[in-house]
Every structure is written in C-alpha cells, then in structure tokens.
Design a protein around this motif. Structure first.
Motif, PDB file in Angstrom:
ATOM      1  N   GLU A 199      71.733  54.901  36.438  1.00 26.33           N
ATOM      2  CA  GLU A 199      72.806  55.792  36.001  1.00 26.33           C
ATOM      3  C   GLU A 199      73.948  55.703  36.999  1.00 26.33           C
ATOM      4  O   GLU A 199      73.721  55.741  38.214  1.00 26.33           O
ATOM      5  CB  GLU A 199      72.269  57.238  35.950  1.00 26.33           C
ATOM      6  CG  GLU A 199      73.281  58.269  35.538  1.00 26.33           C
ATOM      7  CD  GLU A 199      73.476  58.322  34.023  1.00 26.33           C
ATOM      8  OE1 GLU A 199      72.912  57.471  33.320  1.00 26.33           O
ATOM      9  OE2 GLU A 199      74.221  59.197  33.573  1.00 26.33           O
ATOM     10  N   THR A 200      75.156  55.557  36.499  1.00 25.94           N
ATOM     11  CA  THR A 200      76.330  55.646  37.372  1.00 25.94           C
ATOM     12  C   THR A 200      76.824  57.075  37.308  1.00 25.94           C
ATOM     13  O   THR A 200      77.118  57.590  36.222  1.00 25.94           O
ATOM     14  CB  THR A 200      77.442  54.691  36.907  1.00 25.94           C
ATOM     15  OG1 THR A 200      76.931  53.365  36.912  1.00 25.94           O
ATOM     16  CG2 THR A 200      78.642  54.773  37.842  1.00 25.94           C
ATOM     17  N   ILE A 201      76.866  57.704  38.458  1.00 27.32           N
ATOM     18  CA  ILE A 201      77.233  59.115  38.487  1.00 27.32           C
ATOM     19  C   ILE A 201      78.152  59.336  39.683  1.00 27.32           C
ATOM     20  O   ILE A 201      77.828  58.921  40.790  1.00 27.32           O
ATOM     21  CB  ILE A 201      75.966  59.994  38.536  1.00 27.32           C
ATOM     22  CG1 ILE A 201      76.312  61.454  38.413  1.00 27.32           C
ATOM     23  CG2 ILE A 201      75.110  59.715  39.735  1.00 27.32           C
ATOM     24  CD1 ILE A 201      75.119  62.318  38.050  1.00 27.32           C
ATOM     25  N   ASP A 202      79.286  59.961  39.409  1.00 30.72           N
ATOM     26  CA  ASP A 202      80.357  60.015  40.407  1.00 30.72           C
ATOM     27  C   ASP A 202      80.656  58.586  40.853  1.00 30.72           C
ATOM     28  O   ASP A 202      80.857  57.721  40.034  1.00 30.72           O
ATOM     29  CB  ASP A 202      79.968  60.924  41.577  1.00 30.72           C
ATOM     30  CG  ASP A 202      79.886  62.388  41.146  1.00 30.72           C
ATOM     31  OD1 ASP A 202      80.428  62.716  40.081  1.00 30.72           O
ATOM     32  OD2 ASP A 202      79.276  63.189  41.858  1.00 30.72           O
TER      33      ASP A 202
ATOM     34  N   GLU B 107      78.602  56.463  42.445  1.00 35.57           N
ATOM     35  CA  GLU B 107      77.337  55.954  42.954  1.00 35.57           C
ATOM     36  C   GLU B 107      76.464  55.508  41.767  1.00 35.57           C
ATOM     37  O   GLU B 107      76.475  56.152  40.715  1.00 35.57           O
ATOM     38  CB  GLU B 107      76.642  57.092  43.725  1.00 35.57           C
ATOM     39  CG  GLU B 107      75.341  56.726  44.367  1.00 35.57           C
ATOM     40  CD  GLU B 107      74.745  57.916  45.134  1.00 35.57           C
ATOM     41  OE1 GLU B 107      75.334  59.015  45.081  1.00 35.57           O
ATOM     42  OE2 GLU B 107      73.699  57.735  45.766  1.00 35.57           O
TER      43      GLU B 107
ATOM     44  N   ILE C 141      72.592  55.067  40.745  1.00 32.70           N
ATOM     45  CA  ILE C 141      71.239  55.421  41.170  1.00 32.70           C
ATOM     46  C   ILE C 141      70.269  54.704  40.236  1.00 32.70           C
ATOM     47  O   ILE C 141      70.411  54.761  39.007  1.00 32.70           O
ATOM     48  CB  ILE C 141      71.025  56.942  41.139  1.00 32.70           C
ATOM     49  CG1 ILE C 141      72.039  57.603  42.077  1.00 32.70           C
ATOM     50  CG2 ILE C 141      69.607  57.298  41.562  1.00 32.70           C
ATOM     51  CD1 ILE C 141      72.140  59.083  41.911  1.00 32.70           C
ATOM     52  N   ILE C 142      69.304  54.019  40.830  1.00 28.55           N
ATOM     53  CA  ILE C 142      68.405  53.151  40.068  1.00 28.55           C
ATOM     54  C   ILE C 142      66.970  53.495  40.454  1.00 28.55           C
ATOM     55  O   ILE C 142      66.681  53.714  41.635  1.00 28.55           O
ATOM     56  CB  ILE C 142      68.663  51.665  40.411  1.00 28.55           C
ATOM     57  CG1 ILE C 142      70.153  51.337  40.300  1.00 28.55           C
ATOM     58  CG2 ILE C 142      67.846  50.748  39.528  1.00 28.55           C
ATOM     59  CD1 ILE C 142      70.539  50.049  41.015  1.00 28.55           C
TER      60      ILE C 142
ATOM     61  N   TYR D  39      63.230  53.872  44.538  1.00 21.18           N
ATOM     62  CA  TYR D  39      64.527  54.100  43.920  1.00 21.18           C
ATOM     63  C   TYR D  39      65.613  53.657  44.882  1.00 21.18           C
ATOM     64  O   TYR D  39      65.373  53.468  46.075  1.00 21.18           O
ATOM     65  CB  TYR D  39      64.680  55.538  43.414  1.00 21.18           C
ATOM     66  CG  TYR D  39      64.789  56.619  44.443  1.00 21.18           C
ATOM     67  CD1 TYR D  39      63.661  57.137  45.056  1.00 21.18           C
ATOM     68  CD2 TYR D  39      66.027  57.161  44.780  1.00 21.18           C
ATOM     69  CE1 TYR D  39      63.756  58.160  45.977  1.00 21.18           C
ATOM     70  CE2 TYR D  39      66.130  58.191  45.704  1.00 21.18           C
ATOM     71  CZ  TYR D  39      64.994  58.686  46.306  1.00 21.18           C
ATOM     72  OH  TYR D  39      65.097  59.696  47.215  1.00 21.18           O
TER      73      TYR D  39
END
Lengths: 147, 357
Positions: free
Chosen positions: A15-18, A20, A22-23, A31
């Motif tokens: 997920e691209t959030i802000d 960043e 995160i995987i 992760y």
C-alpha cells in the motif's frame, strides 16, 4: 533492463500511504517500507515501467548520467526480487500512471539511492509455533496444562 | 498442487459437513445443544454448545455482548453466524482423522487446500482447536479434543479466527488493538506486544473513559469509523498489575505464574465495558523513560506499520482485504504516538484531550 515486474501477490500485499510504501510478505513473515525516490520507482514498476525506463526518467529528472543512476536502481530491483516481493512479468504499461510516478511532482527534491527497509519483528512472532506431532487420532497431541 | 486439488474437489465443504455431523452427534450425546446469543460488532452470533465443558471457558469474555433471543434473529437485523462448539472428551464423540498432511499447515495455522473464498479451515496449534467457517452459509465449527487444557489466553479471546473471517464478510475488521473512549468518540491503541497497549487501556478503567478491549478489537468504517468491543478481558504482566492497584482482586484465570494474568474485568468494571464507540483517533503507545505522557502526530503510514503487520500475523485469514481496510482507517482518522510516562494516572487525561471535538 528491459524487464518489467509485478508485485508477488497474493503472498505480498502493499500500500502506498502518504509518502511511503508499506509491503508485507505473508509467506516469509517480513514487512518492509520504502520512501523518497523508492516510492516513485515502486509506483512506476507497479504501473508496468521497465527498469530501463525508470533509470532514464530518474537520470533525466536529476540531470545525471545513465551510468550514475543505473547501479542504484538495479540494486534496488535485485533486493526486491531477493526478498520475493516482485517477480518478472510482462505487465502492460500504464503510461499515465508511469508518468505520474516519475514526473517532477512524484519525485523527491534530491537524489538518494532507493532503499528497502526491512522489519523482522513480525517474522519473529511467526516462529513461536513449533511443528506439532500427530498421535494415533490423527490430530496434534494435547499438551499438559501447567498446574 | 495437492492442496489446490483438494479445494477443487470440494474437500473443504465435505470435511465441514463431516465435522458438523459429529457436532450433532455430540449434542445428542449430552441431551441437546445449549444456545447462547450475542450481538458482536452489530452482528448476530449464536453459539451452540454440546455440553457445558466449553461454555464456562469460552463465554465469560463475551458476556458483555450477550443478548436474549427474542425471534429468529438474536436482537437485530442482518445475517446470523451460527457456531457449533464441542469437545470429544466430555461428549464421548470422536473426531475423524484430519484429511490433510500436517507438515503443510502454515504459520497462521491455516490448512493448505482447505481455505478458499468460501471456506476457512484453521487448526490453532497453541490452543489445539479446530476452527471451520463456511462464509456462504454463515456456519462455523469449533472443536477441541479436550476442554481442560485450553490455555487461558484462548479463554481471554475465544473464536478469533472464526469471528475475524466472518465479521469481514459484514464489513468489520478485527485488529490487534486495544480501544478506549466515550460515547462521543474513542481511539484504537495499536502496536506490537510490549508497546503499552494494555497499560494504557487498563489505566483508563479508573477514568471517565470506557473500555472496549485491550488486545483484540474490531472496527468498521461505514457509515463512519466505529470501534467495536469483542472481549471484556485484559492481559496484564506483573509490572502492570503492580502499577494499577485497582486491578487487585479481579479473578485471574491464568494459572501459570510465568504468563500474563488474564483478568475478567466485568467483575469490577462492568459499567466501564462498552460495546463500542465512534472512532476518532489511532494511538501508538510507546513506553518511555519520562513521567508525563505526551502525544505527537504521526503519519498514516507509521500508524499502518504499527497496526497492520501484527494484525495480519495474528489473525488467520487476514490478507489483502484486511490490509486495505486498515489503510483506509488510518487515512480517515488522525494518528498519534503516545509517549507514555510513568505517572499512569495522567494517561487518560491526555487521551481525553486528544478526543475532544
């Protein structure tokens, strides 16, 4: 260099959030996070950009030569593959998404080689459960409860 | 390949049918099933126990959500999940051998080939408990060979795998989280073990804030973010118990001195346990060497890193959909790091100020 990749789903979720990415790798129990230039590179990769295309765009954006940029980007892709987060695939290029990821607004202000930060605390939790032994009933034996 | 073939042959559904038949036999053996009804995260759940052995172990944590059965639905609209629970030891009813190869069972206890879009098959290795769910039929089975050795932590948070996966079909996400707040709004407390979730949640029991859980809770985001209580229990280590004298005297169902205490909070704090509240914030507690507690804003990404990995790791069946729900939540509400100080009594006040409109 002319290869494109896809996320190794469904075992890998991301997920691209802000600013960043995160995987999580559900098979391995690790992760990861990616920030700065890595976000642009990751999103371009997800949209079907080849490594070559990404190197050229990054070099052009930062006014650097292909030879200056290529080793860092290639190393990043090698690490993503080593961690089984991406796999080679013929992904149709989504030109508008690639452009959005690699255009000025999607890039950080200064060049810094993309890095993959790895977190292992989830994996440590996964190792808590031992392999269980099955008895004659066909089910794992019931442990003694502490008195 | 064998795992895929098992799913394609309909083995998960067939095995569920066999086990469900064994439950009916177990219920007949003890003179019929004992039905209990609950309203969990706004959804109807019926637990059918074959005999009393499991009832006393698995229902105390859920009692604050119990409802009287007044009609075909427990107390509200919507679908009803029916869970059949039994043990072989007290009912004298055996379980057929597991049809899978044990060394292929995954880290989250999911059985390869027996988990599909419709079926969940989990053997919880720690609790030695089989959890089956048919999402399409809203039916589940929970089986243990013997109720007596069920660990205390299972009694503190029973049926996690089944509830997590069925509630997901209702738009509700179970998370590894505590939750405190008021009827006006509350917060999820998220982070890995040892971050201070329980310390923070338990410190709020002596404040105007109410309590919706300290280890596992749930949330939904439609029509607005909402925190849901699952269990009225708490886990506390010796240090937390010493720091919060109000917890003294509450029954600890954990018998091992090496494990965290498992407390049945309704004994003393019945009026503080609530079924849920509007969700106004996500808090990341962090124990620090300081006296006062302070909150600082963090990014949605940091909150997701605190919430999602430990949730995904701990809850069988949680995957991409759960990840997306959690990422949606941390975008919808503000997120803060809670720098926890040693003066526990001041923690609730800091949270209350954050939750003020």
């Amino acid at each position: 260099m002319t290869q494109s990749f896809r996320v190794n789903s469904p075992t890998v979720i991301q997920e691209t959030i802000d600013d960043e990415v995160i995987i999580a790798n559900l098979d391995q129990g690790f992760y990861y996070s990616i920030d700065q230039l890595g976000v642009s590179v990751w999103n371009a990769m997800v949209a079907g950009a080849t490594v070559m295309r990404i190197v050229e765009s990054v070099a052009q954006h930062f006014g650097a030569s292909h030879a200056e940029i290529e080793p860092g980007i290639s190393l990043f892709f090698e690490e993503l593959q080593k961690e089984k987060l991406i796999v080679p695939a013929d992904v149709p290029a989504d030109e508008s998404a690639i452009s959005a990821a690699l255009q000025a607004g999607g890039m950080p202000a200064a060049y810094k080689q993309p890095e993959l930060s790895k977190y292992t605390d989830m994996q440590q939790l996964l190792l808590l459960d031992p392999i269980h032994e099955v008895d004659e009933t066909g089910w794992p034996a019931v442990p003694e409860k502490p008195q | 390949m064998e795992a895929v073939a098992a799913a394609e042959r309909g083995e998960p559904e067939r095995f569920f049918g066999v086990v469900a038949d064994r439950f009916e036999a177990a219920a007949r053996a003890v003179g019929g099933a004992d039905d209990r009804h609950y309203r969990i995260a706004g959804c109807n759940v019926r637990l059918r126990f074959a005999g009393p052995a499991l009832t006393s172990m698995l229902t105390p944590a859920l009692e604050h959500l119990a409802v009287e059965r007044s009609s075909d639905e427990a107390s509200g609209p919507g679908r009803t999940l029916t869970v059949c629970l039994w043990d072989s030891a007290s009912t004298g009813t055996s379980m057929p051998k597991a049809p899978w190869v044990w060394d292929t069972v995954s880290f989250r206890s999911e059985v390869p080939g027996y988990n599909t879009d419709r079926m969940l098959t989990v053997f919880d290795i720690g609790a030695r408990a089989l959890n089956l769910l048919d999402r399409q039929e809203d039916r589940a089975v929970y089986w243990v060979r013997d109720a007596a050795p069920i660990p205390a932590w299972e009694t503190a948070a029973p049926l996690r795998a089944i509830l997590n996966n069925w509630l997901a079909t209702q738009g509700v996400q179970v998370v590894h989280s505590a939750a405190v707040g008021t009827s006006e709004g509350g917060a999820l407390l998220v982070g890995e073990g040892g971050s201070g979730k329980s310390t923070t949640a338990l410190a709020c029991l002596e404040s105007p804030l109410t309590y919706a859980g300290d280890d596992y809770c749930a949330f939904s985001t439609d029509p607005e973010p909402w925190a849901h209580s699952l269990y009225a229990t708490a886990k506390a280590d010796a240090k937390t118990l010493a720091a919060l004298p109000g917890l003294a005297g509450i029954t600890n169902v954990e018998t091992s001195p090496d494990e965290k205490a498992i407390l049945l909070l309704r004994e003393k704090y019945d009026d503080k346990i609530v079924s849920g509240f509007p969700l106004r914030a996500v808090l990341l507690p962090h124990v620090e060497d300081r006296v006062d507690t302070e909150a600082t804003a963090v990014s949605s990404g940091e909150a997701l890193r605190a919430l999602a990995p430990s949730t995904i790791q701990q809850l069988a069946g949680a995957g991409n959909e759960a990840w997306l729900r959690m990422s949606r939540l941390v975008r919808q509400v503000p997120c803060y790091r809670l720098h926890l100080g040693s003066d526990r009594a001041r923690i609730p006040g800091v949270i209350q100020r954050l939750l003020e409109p």
